[in-house]
Design a protein around this motif. Structure first.
Motif, short mmCIF file in Angstrom:
data_model
loop_
_atom_site.label_atom_id
_atom_site.label_comp_id
_atom_site.label_asym_id
_atom_site.label_seq_id
_atom_site.Cartn_x
_atom_site.Cartn_y
_atom_site.Cartn_z
N THR A 190 -28.04 9.48 -19.62
CA THR A 190 -26.80 10.07 -19.34
C THR A 190 -25.82 9.25 -19.53
O THR A 190 -24.90 8.47 -19.11
CB THR A 190 -26.61 10.42 -17.85
OG1 THR A 190 -28.41 11.78 -17.45
CG2 THR A 190 -26.01 11.79 -17.61
N LEU A 191 -24.89 10.04 -19.95
CA LEU A 191 -23.88 9.75 -20.35
C LEU A 191 -22.54 10.35 -19.33
O LEU A 191 -22.11 10.96 -18.74
CB LEU A 191 -22.34 9.86 -21.74
CG LEU A 191 -23.85 9.12 -22.97
CD1 LEU A 191 -23.04 9.63 -24.49
CD2 LEU A 191 -23.90 7.80 -23.15
N ALA A 192 -21.88 9.24 -18.95
CA ALA A 192 -20.11 9.86 -17.86
C ALA A 192 -18.37 8.89 -18.79
O ALA A 192 -18.61 8.03 -19.12
CB ALA A 192 -20.55 9.51 -17.10
N ARG A 193 -17.40 9.80 -17.77
CA ARG A 193 -16.58 9.30 -18.52
C ARG A 193 -16.73 7.65 -17.45
O ARG A 193 -17.50 7.55 -16.81
CB ARG A 193 -15.45 10.25 -17.92
CG ARG A 193 -15.28 11.85 -18.97
CD ARG A 193 -14.80 12.80 -18.37
NE ARG A 193 -13.44 11.87 -18.33
CZ ARG A 193 -12.08 11.85 -18.67
NH1 ARG A 193 -12.54 12.36 -20.20
NH2 ARG A 193 -11.26 11.66 -18.99
N PRO A 194 -16.04 6.89 -17.55
CA PRO A 194 -15.76 5.53 -16.79
C PRO A 194 -15.67 6.12 -15.65
O PRO A 194 -14.58 7.15 -15.07
CB PRO A 194 -14.54 4.78 -17.24
CG PRO A 194 -14.01 5.57 -18.89
CD PRO A 194 -14.88 6.87 -18.98
N ALA A 195 -15.99 5.47 -14.59
CA ALA A 195 -15.81 6.43 -12.46
C ALA A 195 -14.06 6.28 -12.82
O ALA A 195 -13.84 6.91 -11.23
CB ALA A 195 -16.75 5.15 -11.95
N GLU A 196 -13.21 5.00 -13.29
CA GLU A 196 -12.17 5.43 -12.85
C GLU A 196 -11.21 6.87 -13.49
O GLU A 196 -10.86 7.10 -12.13
CB GLU A 196 -10.94 4.19 -13.27
CG GLU A 196 -12.02 2.77 -12.67
CD GLU A 196 -13.46 2.24 -13.36
OE1 GLU A 196 -13.35 3.19 -14.03
OE2 GLU A 196 -12.32 1.45 -13.37
N ARG A 197 -12.50 7.99 -14.11
CA ARG A 197 -11.46 8.41 -14.54
C ARG A 197 -12.86 10.04 -14.68
O ARG A 197 -12.07 10.86 -15.30
CB ARG A 197 -11.36 8.38 -16.11
CG ARG A 197 -10.17 7.41 -16.73
CD ARG A 197 -10.53 7.00 -17.96
NE ARG A 197 -8.91 8.09 -18.03
CZ ARG A 197 -8.52 8.28 -19.40
NH1 ARG A 197 -10.00 7.86 -20.65
NH2 ARG A 197 -7.85 9.42 -20.34
N GLY A 198 -13.66 9.42 -14.07
CA GLY A 198 -14.64 10.60 -14.06
C GLY A 198 -15.86 10.56 -12.55
O GLY A 198 -15.34 9.74 -11.27
N THR A 199 -16.90 11.20 -12.60
CA THR A 199 -17.81 11.24 -11.68
C THR A 199 -18.43 9.25 -11.86
O THR A 199 -19.30 9.56 -10.27
CB THR A 199 -18.96 12.07 -11.67
OG1 THR A 199 -19.49 11.89 -12.32
CG2 THR A 199 -18.75 13.39 -11.87
N GLY A 200 -18.94 8.68 -12.51
CA GLY A 200 -19.36 7.90 -12.56
C GLY A 200 -21.06 7.75 -12.97
O GLY A 200 -21.72 7.06 -12.51
N ALA A 201 -21.37 9.34 -12.53
CA ALA A 201 -22.73 9.45 -12.91
C ALA A 201 -23.10 9.27 -13.48
O ALA A 201 -23.89 9.91 -14.70
CB ALA A 201 -22.87 11.35 -11.88
N GLY A 202 -23.28 7.95 -14.35
CA GLY A 202 -23.78 7.88 -15.75
C GLY A 202 -23.67 6.67 -16.12
O GLY A 202 -22.47 6.05 -15.45
N THR A 203 -23.49 6.67 -18.26
CA THR A 203 -23.36 5.59 -18.30
C THR A 203 -22.08 5.52 -19.09
O THR A 203 -22.47 6.24 -20.32
CB THR A 203 -24.36 4.44 -19.04
OG1 THR A 203 -25.75 4.38 -17.99
CG2 THR A 203 -23.81 3.28 -20.08
#
Length: 138
Positions: A31-44
């Protein structure tokens, strides 16, 4: 640039930074995600994937370089950091930092190994020389 293909990895990404990525071999599925600082961080996020690939490749290049330079490298660790940023003209770009640790290698030998590895590593060469990019519309 003339390139003799040795290996091609193919990964399909769907949904961008909030989607998924799956390799054609099935060995990578995440699962891809936005960077933790800019999103949920629930993914890579893609920057983590780039950092992992570069660090792993550079560590392998160091092993080859040590053998070529006849330097006793010992255990080594490469930590890759990839920064996503915005350029003054508004385009996005990345910057990379590699931190190399090889406690059993003498400092002069390590500098030689790192310099040689930087010429061998395909990630280093792609960033330094600009890798050819082909975009096809399916």
């Amino acid at each position: 640039m003339s390139l003799k293909p040795l290996y091609t990895a193919t990964v399909e990404a769907t949904g961008g930074r909030a989607g998924t990525a799956r390799s054609s071999t099935g060995s990578l599925e995440l699962t891809l995600a936005r960077p933790a600082e800019r999103g949920t961080g629930a993914g890579t996020d893609p920057e983590e994937l780039f950092a992992a690939g570069y660090a792993a490749c550079f560590a392998s290049a160091m092993t080859v370089a040590a053998r070529r330079e006849r330097v006793r490298l010992g255990a080594c660790t490469v930590t890759g950091s990839v920064t996503l940023g915005e350029q003054p003209d508004g385009r996005y770009a990345i910057a990379v930092r590699l931190e190399v640790s090889a406690p059993d290698c003498d400092p002069a030998g390590l500098r030689t190994v790192v310099a040689t590895a930087d010429t061998l590593c395909p990630y280093s060469n792609a960033l330094r020389e600009g890798a050819p990019v082909t975009i096809e519309i399916a």
